[in-house]
Design an enzyme around this catalytic site. Structure first.
Site, PDB file in Angstrom:
ATOM      1  N   ILE A   1       0.827  -1.205   0.000  1.00 19.82           N
ATOM      2  CA  ILE A   1       0.000   0.000   0.000  1.00 19.82           C
ATOM      3  C   ILE A   1       0.867   1.263   0.000  1.00 19.82           C
ATOM      4  CG2 ILE A   1      -2.012  -1.095   1.039  1.00 19.82           C
ATOM      5  CD1 ILE A   1      -1.227  -0.044   3.727  1.00 19.82           C
TER       6      ILE A   1
ATOM      7  N   TYR B   1       2.106  -8.207  17.094  1.00 22.05           N
ATOM      8  CA  TYR B   1       1.785  -7.287  15.996  1.00 22.05           C
ATOM      9  C   TYR B   1       0.575  -6.424  16.383  1.00 22.05           C
ATOM     10  CZ  TYR B   1       0.059  -5.626  11.506  1.00 22.05           C
ATOM     11  OH  TYR B   1      -0.397  -4.829  10.483  1.00 22.05           O
TER      12      TYR B   1
END
Ligand SMILES: NC(=O)c1ccc[n+]([C@@H]2O[C@H](COP(=O)([O-])OP(=O)(O)OC[C@H]3O[C@@H](n4cnc5c(N)ncnc54)[C@H](OP(=O)(O)O)[C@@H]3O)[C@@H](O)[C@H]2O)c1
Length: 285
Positions: free
Chosen positions: A15, A164
């Site tokens: 992205i 994460y």
């Protein structure tokens, strides 16, 4: 975006690359931060081909190491008198625990500390461009995550996705705190969830986790769609005065209750400032 300077990390892939390309098409001059020379030069060449005559630039470094975060900020600061938009996007998921040379757990270092260090390192350049924007790529993986201030380096019970998720909770908390502390500076700060996107994300996480992520990505959206909210927050007039928000699909959404905990946000800020050796009185409130 004509003439605006956008510093963007992780622009060699996923992205980040799509956002860089779109912002360049919209007239911005891109300053990429990358670690891999071959991927970096390819991205830079594509940007130059896309918008000939615009002096896009690139700086190389490993954003999981504090000395590199500081060197990169100093180098960019020396080259760029003003930075209109900083997009903190580089991030990763790791199956196994690794401690960096700074004694930091790698996910925490790359996904959270680098956002903080680069933003602070470029503060004067953002102020010089005010109104300026900081865009932090977080994730809905923050939902369900909790911070344990006694173990920010995840020394016990390391699980890749859990760690994460915590790092992405840090992104949302940090963005809220940043918005509050820098209120009135002319610099806004917002974070976002890009959606679940088919990028290189997770491919190098290692172990079974990388197989799991690869399979799940069969159902993921394209990087083009995943980049939408980055581009929106970096460039749209609609969000020019919004700060401290968490966005998904170009809309303000409510993050998890943990991500709205102002005490945790303040504590995380103080702990991070201590870890990177930020002047103790900087941004005090
Ligand atoms: N994909 C998803 O479903 C998803 C969902 C929610 C949030 N996100 C977030 O979106 C962001 C971008 O991820 P992506 O999906 O586009 O993944 P990606 O394709 O793996 O891109 C990650 C980018 O970060 C760079 N990077 C990784 N480690 C680095 C380091 N130590 N130093 C400097 N740069 C480094 C990579 O550089 P190299 O080219 O050298 O590898 C790459 O450009 C991350 O913050 C991620 O947490 C992704």
């Amino acid at each position: 975006m004509n003439g605006k300077v956008v510093v963007l990390t992780g622009g060699t892939s996923g992205i980040g690359w799509v956002a860089a390309e779109r912002l360049a098409r919209a007239g911005a001059r891109l300053v990429l931060v990358a670690r891999d020379l071959a991927r970096g030069e390819t991205a830079l060449a594509k940007l130059r081909e896309l918008t000939p005559g615009v002096a896009h630039r690139i700086h190389y470094g490993d954003l999981s190491r504090i000395a590199e975060m500081k060197r990169l900020s100093a180098e960019i600061g020396a080259d760029e008198p003003r930075v209109d938009v900083l997009v903190n996007n580089a991030g990763a998921l790791f199956n196994s625990r690794h401690v960096t040379e700074d004694g930091l757990e790698r996910t925490f270092a790359l996904n959270h500390i680098a956002y903080f260090a680069l933003t602070h390192g470029l503060r004067a350049r953002l102020e010089a461009a005010a109104p300026a924007r900081v865009v932090n790529v977080a994730s809905d993986a923050h939902r369900g995550a909790q911070l344990d201030f006694r173990d920010l380096q995840s020394a016990t019970g390391y699980r890749g996705f859990t760690v994460y998720g915590r790092s992405k909770l840090c992104n949302v908390l940090y963005t809220r705190e940043l918005a509050g502390r820098w209120a009135g500076s002319g610099i806004t700060a917002n974070s976002l969830h890009p959606g679940f996107v088919a990028t290189r994300f997770g491919d190098e996480s290692g172990g079974l986790l990388s197989y799991g992520v690869r399979f799940a990505k069969l159902f993921a959206i394209s990087p083009e769609r995943g980049a939408d909210t980055i581009v929106y927050l970096a460039s749209s007039d609609e969000v020019a005065s919004i700060t401290g928000g968490y966005f998904y699909k170009n809309r303000l959404v409510t993050p998890s209750p943990e991500a709205q905990d102002d005490d945790d946000a303040r504590r995380l800020w103080e702990e991070t400032a201590r870890l990177i050796g930020l002047e103790p009185r900087a941004d005090m409130r």
